[in-house]
Write a protein that holds these residues in place. Structure first.
Motif, PDB file in Angstrom:
ATOM      1  N   GLY A 128       1.004  53.970   8.559  1.00 26.24           N
ATOM      2  CA  GLY A 128       1.403  52.688   8.001  1.00 26.24           C
ATOM      3  C   GLY A 128       2.298  52.941   6.813  1.00 26.24           C
ATOM      4  O   GLY A 128       2.675  54.093   6.535  1.00 26.24           O
ATOM      5  N   SER A 147       2.877  49.473  17.567  1.00 27.85           N
ATOM      6  CA  SER A 147       1.810  48.509  17.813  1.00 27.85           C
ATOM      7  C   SER A 147       0.666  48.659  16.816  1.00 27.85           C
ATOM      8  O   SER A 147       0.055  49.731  16.687  1.00 27.85           O
ATOM      9  CB  SER A 147       1.255  48.690  19.233  1.00 27.85           C
ATOM     10  N   GLY A 148       0.400  47.580  16.080  1.00 27.65           N
ATOM     11  CA  GLY A 148      -0.709  47.552  15.150  1.00 27.65           C
ATOM     12  C   GLY A 148      -0.500  48.318  13.867  1.00 27.65           C
ATOM     13  O   GLY A 148      -1.404  48.368  13.024  1.00 27.65           O
ATOM     14  N   ARG A 149       0.685  48.917  13.670  1.00 28.39           N
ATOM     15  CA  ARG A 149       0.913  49.703  12.451  1.00 28.39           C
ATOM     16  C   ARG A 149       1.058  48.763  11.256  1.00 28.39           C
ATOM     17  O   ARG A 149       1.928  47.894  11.248  1.00 28.39           O
ATOM     18  CB  ARG A 149       2.181  50.541  12.620  1.00 28.39           C
ATOM     19  N   PRO A 150       0.227  48.897  10.225  1.00 26.89           N
ATOM     20  CA  PRO A 150       0.291  47.994   9.077  1.00 26.89           C
ATOM     21  C   PRO A 150       1.427  48.377   8.128  1.00 26.89           C
ATOM     22  O   PRO A 150       1.564  49.543   7.741  1.00 26.89           O
ATOM     23  CB  PRO A 150      -1.066  48.172   8.404  1.00 26.89           C
ATOM     24  N   ARG A 175       8.755  44.443  13.094  1.00 27.24           N
ATOM     25  CA  ARG A 175       7.926  43.539  13.908  1.00 27.24           C
ATOM     26  C   ARG A 175       8.286  43.639  15.386  1.00 27.24           C
ATOM     27  O   ARG A 175       7.406  43.526  16.254  1.00 27.24           O
ATOM     28  CB  ARG A 175       8.100  42.101  13.431  1.00 27.24           C
ATOM     29  N   GLY A 178       6.223  45.990  17.120  1.00 27.78           N
ATOM     30  CA  GLY A 178       4.797  45.705  17.151  1.00 27.78           C
ATOM     31  C   GLY A 178       4.070  45.952  15.849  1.00 27.78           C
ATOM     32  O   GLY A 178       2.844  45.797  15.793  1.00 27.78           O
ATOM     33  N   ALA A 179       4.796  46.340  14.788  1.00 29.68           N
ATOM     34  CA  ALA A 179       4.130  46.560  13.500  1.00 29.68           C
ATOM     35  C   ALA A 179       3.605  45.247  12.938  1.00 29.68           C
ATOM     36  O   ALA A 179       4.184  44.181  13.162  1.00 29.68           O
ATOM     37  CB  ALA A 179       5.096  47.198  12.512  1.00 29.68           C
ATOM     38  N   GLU A 180       2.501  45.334  12.211  1.00 33.10           N
ATOM     39  CA  GLU A 180       1.928  44.171  11.524  1.00 33.10           C
ATOM     40  C   GLU A 180       2.515  44.129  10.120  1.00 33.10           C
ATOM     41  O   GLU A 180       2.021  44.779   9.200  1.00 33.10           O
ATOM     42  CB  GLU A 180       0.407  44.282  11.494  1.00 33.10           C
ATOM     43  N   VAL A 181       3.608  43.395   9.982  1.00 37.16           N
ATOM     44  CA  VAL A 181       4.390  43.413   8.751  1.00 37.16           C
ATOM     45  C   VAL A 181       4.058  42.210   7.879  1.00 37.16           C
ATOM     46  O   VAL A 181       4.097  41.061   8.335  1.00 37.16           O
ATOM     47  CB  VAL A 181       5.903  43.408   9.061  1.00 37.16           C
ATOM     48  N   ARG A 182       3.754  42.494   6.628  1.00 42.15           N
ATOM     49  CA  ARG A 182       3.657  41.457   5.609  1.00 42.15           C
ATOM     50  C   ARG A 182       4.816  41.670   4.641  1.00 42.15           C
ATOM     51  O   ARG A 182       4.916  42.731   4.008  1.00 42.15           O
ATOM     52  CB  ARG A 182       2.331  41.540   4.863  1.00 42.15           C
ATOM     53  N   HIS A 183       5.706  40.693   4.552  1.00 40.58           N
ATOM     54  CA  HIS A 183       6.885  40.822   3.688  1.00 40.58           C
ATOM     55  C   HIS A 183       6.815  39.777   2.590  1.00 40.58           C
ATOM     56  O   HIS A 183       6.860  38.580   2.863  1.00 40.58           O
ATOM     57  CB  HIS A 183       8.173  40.650   4.507  1.00 40.58           C
TER      58      HIS A 183
END
Length: 210
Positions: A128, A147-150, A175, A178-183
């Protein structure tokens, strides 16, 4: 240890971990920093985590960086790809030498950009990332399986170096894999603020408790 740590391919610092629930942090400094630059930040946002902090091999006016640029905001992509591959190899070496799980990158500015390049070009290298003031590193990036990488991205609304559109494009690229991105866009410039510390710490604590 299964490798000679004195002969790893990057000058670096390693701080052993004290909390097995925390992923190791790969600390990636900005232009002009070195292997000592983000140690205090790493300890602050991820208490007890192992810290692996390499020094960039490229010099710009005597200041270490992780890859060359043509001018501010314009990257030498051939060099970027080569340096990202070197860094991915170093991570593998260091994991063997120190007995580490895949690290979470914590990168600032140039360090955030090489971390983003690792996610796009060598996704197996990282578990991550926390990207502080990142830019999209590649004009035509691949679409890896993330996929699922924070991933936490923290941009500055008043950043004179990173255009808002550019950071948003990087978030979209990650994204798409498949990354779980918080921007988050903070009321800040290119330098780091207390909000960066708080958000990064909370993000890494959630990873530890997951």
């Amino acid at each position: 240890m299964t490798a000679d740590v004195e002969n790893l391919s990057f000058v670096h610092r390693f701080v052993p971990g004290e909390d097995a629930s925390r992923a190791p942090l790969l600390l990636l400094h900005g232009t002009g920093g070195d292997e000592n630059d983000l140690i205090a930040l790493g300890r602050r946002v991820a208490p007890g985590a192992a810290l692996l902090s390499p020094r960039g091999k490229v010099l710009e006016g005597g200041m270490p960086r992780f890859f060359r640029r043509i001018r501010e905001g314009v990257f030498d992509e051939d060099d970027l790809r080569r340096r990202a591959a070197e860094l991915a190899d170093f991570i593998a070496e260091a994991r063997a030498a120190y007995g580490l799980a895949a690290p979470v990158a914590l990168g600032f500015s140039n360090g955030a950009n090489i971390a983003a390049a690792l996610l796009l070009l060598h996704p197996q290298a990282l578990a991550g990332a926390v990207l502080l003031r990142p830019m999209a590193p590649l004009a035509h990036p691949p679409r890896p399986d993330l996929s699922g990488r924070p991933v936490l991205m923290l941009s500055g609304a008043m950043d004179p170096i990173v255009p808002e559109e550019n950071a948003a494009r990087l978030a979209s690229e990650l994204r798409a894999g498949g990354a779980e991105v918080r921007h988050e866009v903070l009321p800040a410039s290119h330098g780091l603020s207390q909000a960066d510390m708080t958000l990064a710490g909370a993000f890494l604590a959630r990873l530890a408790s997951a």
